[in-house]
Design a protein around this motif. Structure first.
Motif, PDB file in Angstrom:
ATOM      1  N   GLY B 216      37.824   7.346  58.790  1.00  0.00           N
ATOM      2  CA  GLY B 216      37.640   8.800  58.863  1.00  0.00           C
ATOM      3  C   GLY B 216      37.418   9.395  57.485  1.00  0.00           C
ATOM      4  N   LYS B 217      38.184   8.912  56.529  1.00  0.00           N
ATOM      5  CA  LYS B 217      38.044   9.403  55.154  1.00  0.00           C
ATOM      6  C   LYS B 217      36.637   9.104  54.619  1.00  0.00           C
ATOM      7  CE  LYS B 217      39.479  10.986  51.197  1.00  0.00           C
ATOM      8  NZ  LYS B 217      39.883  12.397  51.072  1.00  0.00           N
ATOM      9  N   LEU B 218      36.162   7.901  54.918  1.00  0.00           N
ATOM     10  CA  LEU B 218      34.828   7.500  54.481  1.00  0.00           C
ATOM     11  C   LEU B 218      33.773   8.413  55.127  1.00  0.00           C
ATOM     12  CD1 LEU B 218      33.718   5.242  52.691  1.00  0.00           C
ATOM     13  CD2 LEU B 218      33.607   3.775  54.694  1.00  0.00           C
ATOM     14  N   LEU B 219      33.904   8.651  56.426  1.00  0.00           N
ATOM     15  CA  LEU B 219      32.968   9.549  57.110  1.00  0.00           C
ATOM     16  C   LEU B 219      32.990  10.933  56.468  1.00  0.00           C
ATOM     17  CD1 LEU B 219      33.581   8.570  60.847  1.00  0.00           C
ATOM     18  CD2 LEU B 219      31.520   8.141  59.497  1.00  0.00           C
ATOM     19  N   GLN B 220      34.190  11.390  56.145  1.00  0.00           N
ATOM     20  CA  GLN B 220      34.324  12.715  55.546  1.00  0.00           C
ATOM     21  C   GLN B 220      33.636  12.759  54.177  1.00  0.00           C
ATOM     22  OE1 GLN B 220      38.527  13.726  55.528  1.00  0.00           O
ATOM     23  NE2 GLN B 220      38.154  15.211  53.883  1.00  0.00           N
ATOM     24  N   LEU B 221      33.867  11.734  53.379  1.00  0.00           N
ATOM     25  CA  LEU B 221      33.243  11.675  52.053  1.00  0.00           C
ATOM     26  C   LEU B 221      31.719  11.567  52.161  1.00  0.00           C
ATOM     27  CD1 LEU B 221      35.718   9.274  50.228  1.00  0.00           C
ATOM     28  CD2 LEU B 221      35.309  11.672  49.670  1.00  0.00           C
ATOM     29  N   LEU B 222      31.252  10.975  53.266  1.00  0.00           N
ATOM     30  CA  LEU B 222      29.809  10.821  53.456  1.00  0.00           C
ATOM     31  C   LEU B 222      29.221  11.988  54.245  1.00  0.00           C
ATOM     32  CD1 LEU B 222      29.694   6.991  54.249  1.00  0.00           C
ATOM     33  CD2 LEU B 222      28.910   8.119  52.150  1.00  0.00           C
ATOM     34  N   ASP B 223      30.050  13.006  54.515  1.00  0.00           N
ATOM     35  CA  ASP B 223      29.589  14.177  55.261  1.00  0.00           C
ATOM     36  C   ASP B 223      28.993  13.752  56.609  1.00  0.00           C
ATOM     37  OD1 ASP B 223      28.948  16.838  55.847  1.00  0.00           O
ATOM     38  OD2 ASP B 223      27.030  16.763  54.782  1.00  0.00           O
ATOM     39  N   ARG B 224      29.754  12.921  57.338  1.00  0.00           N
ATOM     40  CA  ARG B 224      29.316  12.460  58.658  1.00  0.00           C
ATOM     41  C   ARG B 224      30.387  12.747  59.697  1.00  0.00           C
ATOM     42  NH1 ARG B 224      27.919   6.254  57.720  1.00  0.00           N
ATOM     43  NH2 ARG B 224      28.504   6.281  59.921  1.00  0.00           N
ATOM     44  N   HIS B 225      29.972  12.877  60.968  1.00  0.00           N
ATOM     45  CA  HIS B 225      30.935  13.112  62.053  1.00  0.00           C
ATOM     46  C   HIS B 225      31.379  11.760  62.633  1.00  0.00           C
ATOM     47  CE1 HIS B 225      28.350  11.774  65.268  1.00  0.00           C
ATOM     48  NE2 HIS B 225      27.346  12.389  64.645  1.00  0.00           N
ATOM     49  N   PRO B 226      32.490  11.741  63.379  1.00  0.00           N
ATOM     50  CA  PRO B 226      33.022  10.466  63.888  1.00  0.00           C
ATOM     51  C   PRO B 226      32.603  10.127  65.327  1.00  0.00           C
ATOM     52  CG  PRO B 226      34.673  12.164  64.120  1.00  0.00           C
ATOM     53  CD  PRO B 226      33.458  12.836  63.531  1.00  0.00           C
ATOM     54  N   TYR B 227      31.684  10.895  65.924  1.00  0.00           N
ATOM     55  CA  TYR B 227      31.469  10.738  67.369  1.00  0.00           C
ATOM     56  C   TYR B 227      30.575   9.564  67.766  1.00  0.00           C
ATOM     57  CZ  TYR B 227      34.116  14.824  68.405  1.00  0.00           C
ATOM     58  OH  TYR B 227      35.160  15.698  68.528  1.00  0.00           O
ATOM     59  N   ARG B 228      30.906   9.011  68.927  1.00  0.00           N
ATOM     60  CA  ARG B 228      30.056   8.032  69.579  1.00  0.00           C
ATOM     61  C   ARG B 228      29.468   8.679  70.822  1.00  0.00           C
ATOM     62  NH1 ARG B 228      30.508   2.596  70.869  1.00  0.00           N
ATOM     63  NH2 ARG B 228      28.348   3.118  70.422  1.00  0.00           N
ATOM     64  N   PRO B 229      28.208   8.394  71.145  1.00  0.00           N
ATOM     65  CA  PRO B 229      27.648   8.921  72.394  1.00  0.00           C
ATOM     66  C   PRO B 229      28.321   8.259  73.602  1.00  0.00           C
ATOM     67  CG  PRO B 229      26.125   7.378  71.363  1.00  0.00           C
ATOM     68  CD  PRO B 229      27.255   7.560  70.399  1.00  0.00           C
ATOM     69  N   ALA B 230      28.233   8.949  74.756  1.00  0.00           N
ATOM     70  CA  ALA B 230      28.840   8.461  75.998  1.00  0.00           C
ATOM     71  C   ALA B 230      28.234   7.112  76.395  1.00  0.00           C
ATOM     72  CB  ALA B 230      28.599   9.486  77.105  1.00  0.00           C
ATOM     73  N   HIS B 231      29.087   6.149  76.722  1.00  0.00           N
ATOM     74  CA  HIS B 231      28.574   4.817  77.057  1.00  0.00           C
ATOM     75  C   HIS B 231      29.524   4.050  77.969  1.00  0.00           C
ATOM     76  CE1 HIS B 231      31.171   4.192  73.548  1.00  0.00           C
ATOM     77  NE2 HIS B 231      31.413   2.988  74.051  1.00  0.00           N
ATOM     78  N   ILE B 232      28.954   3.052  78.646  1.00  0.00           N
ATOM     79  CA  ILE B 232      29.712   2.132  79.504  1.00  0.00           C
ATOM     80  C   ILE B 232      29.427   0.711  79.012  1.00  0.00           C
ATOM     81  CG2 ILE B 232      29.909   1.192  81.855  1.00  0.00           C
ATOM     82  CD1 ILE B 232      29.066   3.946  82.919  1.00  0.00           C
ATOM     83  N   HIS B 233      30.474  -0.105  78.911  1.00  0.00           N
ATOM     84  CA  HIS B 233      30.312  -1.507  78.511  1.00  0.00           C
ATOM     85  C   HIS B 233      30.091  -2.400  79.726  1.00  0.00           C
ATOM     86  CE1 HIS B 233      31.728  -1.198  74.284  1.00  0.00           C
ATOM     87  NE2 HIS B 233      32.444  -0.183  74.743  1.00  0.00           N
ATOM     88  N   LEU B 234      29.226  -3.372  79.547  1.00  0.00           N
ATOM     89  CA  LEU B 234      28.913  -4.323  80.630  1.00  0.00           C
ATOM     90  C   LEU B 234      28.751  -5.737  80.090  1.00  0.00           C
ATOM     91  CD1 LEU B 234      26.004  -2.795  82.767  1.00  0.00           C
ATOM     92  CD2 LEU B 234      28.369  -3.189  83.520  1.00  0.00           C
ATOM     93  N   ILE B 235      29.256  -6.695  80.856  1.00  0.00           N
ATOM     94  CA  ILE B 235      28.891  -8.106  80.631  1.00  0.00           C
ATOM     95  C   ILE B 235      28.398  -8.648  81.959  1.00  0.00           C
ATOM     96  CG2 ILE B 235      29.699 -10.435  80.070  1.00  0.00           C
ATOM     97  CD1 ILE B 235      31.870  -9.228  78.403  1.00  0.00           C
ATOM     98  N   VAL B 236      27.274  -9.331  81.947  1.00  0.00           N
ATOM     99  CA  VAL B 236      26.743  -9.933  83.163  1.00  0.00           C
ATOM    100  C   VAL B 236      26.563 -11.427  82.918  1.00  0.00           C
ATOM    101  CG1 VAL B 236      25.010  -9.696  84.989  1.00  0.00           C
ATOM    102  CG2 VAL B 236      25.424  -7.789  83.421  1.00  0.00           C
ATOM    103  N   MET B 237      27.096 -12.222  83.838  1.00  0.00           N
ATOM    104  CA  MET B 237      27.000 -13.685  83.682  1.00  0.00           C
ATOM    105  C   MET B 237      26.602 -14.338  84.994  1.00  0.00           C
ATOM    106  SD  MET B 237      30.340 -14.473  81.309  1.00  0.00           S
ATOM    107  CE  MET B 237      29.717 -15.626  80.104  1.00  0.00           C
TER     108      MET B 237
END
Lengths: 309, 309
Positions: B216-237
């Protein structure tokens, strides 16, 4: 700077736009230096991962090592620093910072390169005093002395300040070792009217950097030993002259050729000789020091070296 | 590999032999891969420090950040990993590992790329079951379904296994959140005789990666936000086919263009549409999957993506 990025990107078989995208994520309010340093770090981290084709498993092991370093670090132990040390990074940033400081004659920058075992509150002692208290049985007391001179005129410098600190024969500095008295093996001295300084210390001994954490693990994986050659830390300051922060190494010490943190330079190797007719000391070390005037921009040679453990 | 080392060394004004000396310290018993990876890391770390002329103060700040990462890390939080994530390193080693795995058709390597929130003990559920329990009031339940096919013949694959996992609307996976029941928002399904799978989940929502530590500190120093876009994880075998580990992203989500960990690829963006006449779900997501046979060496395209948080 950053001269090889484009060339390197063209050679690999991974997404060619990825690294620039990460670099470009930096926002407009980041400081220019933060942006510059982080961009360069991202470029090299990514180039490293691509060149070596680093796998997720390998990266995860590295992350675990980094987390372990933080978990082992305390007020008295800096394992993150040790990991950098065994990779040569501290010695390198010392060289870089010294070169920049020498060019700028910048006292503030210079004073940063002191490492974790320096203390800012060394007590002033008198010429000829000892810095060894509770001297261990296996220690060889040494009478260390010399003259501080102006590198240009060769005239002695009266009133120059010398800070000295060293580890005990068990490899521990006093703040790492509850059994040593406060300020054992450290002190601050001034040169007399003839530019002379003198004190009793111990002949330094090689010691291992801490081997039970991630730095030790890294050394083990790299089939390397943890030892540092015997050394004494010194800072010399005098108004109007460039300060000197250095370590001097015993020429008879083991590990001069394979210091685990890569701090030895040939010019810093000194000779301890047997001392006669002094009941207080078995050895003697004569070490003269030349200081470059602040106005002499070419006197980089007096910026000798530094390291921190 | 290591193509620019010599060239770069020639350009800087620091000790030209230093980096090779550190690399050469590695002993004969180090494993070949350990030697190779560490040599490459040393080269790039040193090139980084020299290019940017990193000072001791700046390096010390970096060391403090690394130690802090370890100190904040626990069984349920990996801050060292997060620091790498915001520098794009995890996404990059994922790409590298996938490419290598796709070339090698190596299940063992493939299965490593699962990230900290995957669990190996997902319970098997029946087609059409829900994975959302204790559904929060702000959650939009989604009926997700599709067909798993052979990429070559386009025939449906019966009995393929799908692992699914996702964060709740508070941004937490169940193992990070004491209030969620065990195995909430995760499960394992098999395709039916027509190659079809189906379950109820929630429409994913953007969430910030933890912002109170060094990442978080690094993001702040780099003037960036911490968000990830909405997503679902999948594994198919499916036996005889290359496994797929992926994330799919909601096309209406914020942060698709500036994912804080750089995991989005255009091909992974999917559309959630309103669902009619189903009291159990407000949205529907149809997502068909094609699997490459193990003998098809050119089917890298089905290795979609991965990331871990």
């Amino acid at each position: 700077m950053a001269t090889n990025g484009a060339q390197q990107s063209a050679q690999h078989r991974f997404d060619p736009k990825f690294t620039q995208m990460v670099i470009d994520a930096t926002g407009p309010k980041a400081s220019p230096r933060m942006r510059e340093v982080t961009s360069c770090l991202i470029k090299h981290l990514h180039d490293f991962a691509r060149e070596i084709e680093l796998t997720v498993d390998e990266w995860s092991e590295g992350v675990a090592l980094i987390n372990w370093a933080g978990q082992m670090s305390t007020d008295r132990r800096n394992e993150g620093q040790l990991v950098c040390d065994v990779l040569g990074l501290e010695s390198l940033v010392d060289e870089i910072t010294y070169k920049k400081a020498a060019e700028a004659a910048d006292f503030a920058t210079q004073s940063a390169i002191l490492g974790p075992f320096f203390r800012h509150d060394h007590p002033f002692r008198n010429k000829g005093d000892t810095i060894t208290f509770d001297t261990p049985e296996d220690a060889q007391v040494t009478y260390m002395h010399g003259v501080v001179r102006d590198a240009k005129t060769k005239k002695p410098l009266a009133g120059a300040t010398l800070d000295v600190w060293q580890a005990s024969t068990n490899g521990l500095y006093e703040q790492q070792d509850e059994k040593q008295v406060d300020h054992n093996l450290r002190g601050k001295f001034k040169t007399d009217e003839n530019g002379e300084y003198a004190w009793y210390c111990i002949r330094p001994t090689p010691y291992p950097i801490p081997f039970d954490g991630p730095a030790g693990k890294l050394l083990q994986l790299l089939d390397r030993h943890p030892y540092r050659p015997a050394h004494i830390h010194l800072i010399v300051m005098q108004e109007g002259f460039k300060p000197i922060t250095t370590q001097i190494f015993d020429k008879d010490s083991k590990y001069l050729d394979d210091d685990s943190v890569f701090a030895v330079k040939d010019s810093l190797v000194v000779e301890f000789v047997p001392r006669k007719d002094d009941p207080k000391a078995q050895f003697e070390l004569k070490y003269d020091i030349e200081m470059a005037p602040n106005d002499d921009d070419k006197a980089e040679g007096t910026v000798l070296s530094s390291s921190s453990c």
